[in-house]
Motif scaffolding. Structure first.
Motif: not given
Length: 369
Positions: A15-16, A20-22, A25-27, A83-84
């Protein structure tokens, strides 16, 4: 010893960058912090970094691909968990998907993109074929709720979908709603899709009507983004400075402190999957005003723990916010939010499902041999 090693299910997650905020990313962070079953090993490789330097982005991805190839060749990886979202995220994951299948690995595609449906619709024929292939040939496609499950199935009916709703830890204590001095929280990136301008334009009516009932209201805006400056300018133009507090992007600790002090959560988005910010808010026992997009209606029950409106309807946004504050018992709605969070979005149950999915895929692979 060797037989025990062979029983370990090694998962390569991509994933990122965690910078990277969002919500995605939390997941990812929740996966990395979770203590999985001892027979599951999780390794994470980031494939994208948030920068305007396109050359650096490509170099970063190339280095990530080399790392992924090493893991696929020599790392005993059995499952690739991607994660996409859409656009560049899809293009990167399609390359990784092809690599994983070349090395005979199982692929989980974990969909997050709030704009994935429109991305597919407006893509050219070649890209649409690639999207359908990825969805069809992934061993499992994770969707965030019933609505998104239908969307993915409409794109590719042969996709092997698995509903896994975003989830959050349930805090030990729920909020005590302050029905006199109401703090309204907006927690999101400040972009057009999240509806920040709609909220500001609706706030004037909200403030006037709430103050008629001798109540006070404060809007706390937590987030950064391309509309930060124009949002502040609009607030100043409307002479609402004293009612708005722009706190910027907040870290995890600051976020939970804000949630503890929040009486009402508003997110008037135009597109969403299932926002973690809403799930975090209901876990604290906070009523919600949001829009009926994505799978939000699985967390916000209209008239029970908040209200769902049509995106872009600022009059209704104001009216329902006023209705909730002035006519509905905040406390009861907050209680319902907390109950919904416990029953459907508890992170402990979430990771039990993830572990079972990993083991099930591993068993299926063994059966094929």
């Amino acid at each position: 010893m060797n037989s025990q090693k062979n029983k370990v299910t090694k998962v390569l997650m991509v994933g990122s960058s965690l910078r990277v905020k969002g919500g995605m990313t939390t997941v990812v962070e929740s996966f990395l912090h979770h203590k999985f079953d001892k027979n599951i090993e999780l390794k994470y490789v980031s494939t994208h970094i948030d920068t305007k330097n396109q050359i650096f982005k490509k170099i970063y991805f190339l280095i990530s691909l080399i790392n992924i190839c090493i893991q696929l060749c020599f790392g005993r990886v059995k499952i690739v968990h991607m994660h996409m979202s859409e656009r560049g995220s899809f293009r990167r994951k399609f390359i990784i998907f092809r690599l994983a299948k070349f090395f005979d690995k199982q692929v989980i595609t974990h969909t997050h993109g709030a704009e994935f449906e429109s991305y597919f619709k407006y893509s050219n024929n070649k890209t649409q074929i690639k999207i359908k292939k990825l969805l069809k040939d992934s061993d499992v496609v994770i969707t965030l709720g019933e609505t998104w499950n239908k969307i993915i199935k409409n794109i590719e009916q042969e996709a092997n979908t698995f509903i896994l709703r975003n989830s959050v830890p349930i805090p030990p204590k729920e909020n005590t709603i302050n029905n006199e001095k109401i703090k309204i929280l907006f927690l999101a990136v400040l972009i057009e899709r999240k509806g920040i301008i709609d909220l500001i334009e609706a706030s004037n009516k909200i403030i006037k009507e709430v103050e008629k009932n001798r109540k006070q209201v404060e809007f706390i805006i937590a987030g950064e983004g391309e509309l930060l400056v124009s949002s502040k300018v609009l607030v100043k133009k409307l002479k609402l400075d004293k009612y708005f507090n722009f706190v910027g992007w907040v870290n995890n600790e600051q976020k939970h402190q804000l949630l503890q002090d929040t009486d009402l959560f508003i997110l008037p988005s135009y597109n969403e999957g299932l926002p973690l910010s809403i799930l975090e808010a209901i876990s604290y026992g906070i009523p919600i005003i949001s829009t009926n997009v994505g799978s939000i209606n699985e967390a916000v029950k209209n008239g029970e723990n908040g209200y769902l409106i049509t995106p872009g309807d600022k009059e209704i946004l104001a009216d329902y916010t006023i209705k909730l504050i002035n006519e509905i018992n905040f406390y009861d709605m907050g209680k319902t939010s907390r109950l919904i969070a416990k029953e459907f979005f508890d992170i402990d149950n979430y990771f039990k499902k993830v572990e079972n999915l990993y083991f099930r895929l591993e068993e299926a692979k063994r059966g094929d041999r």
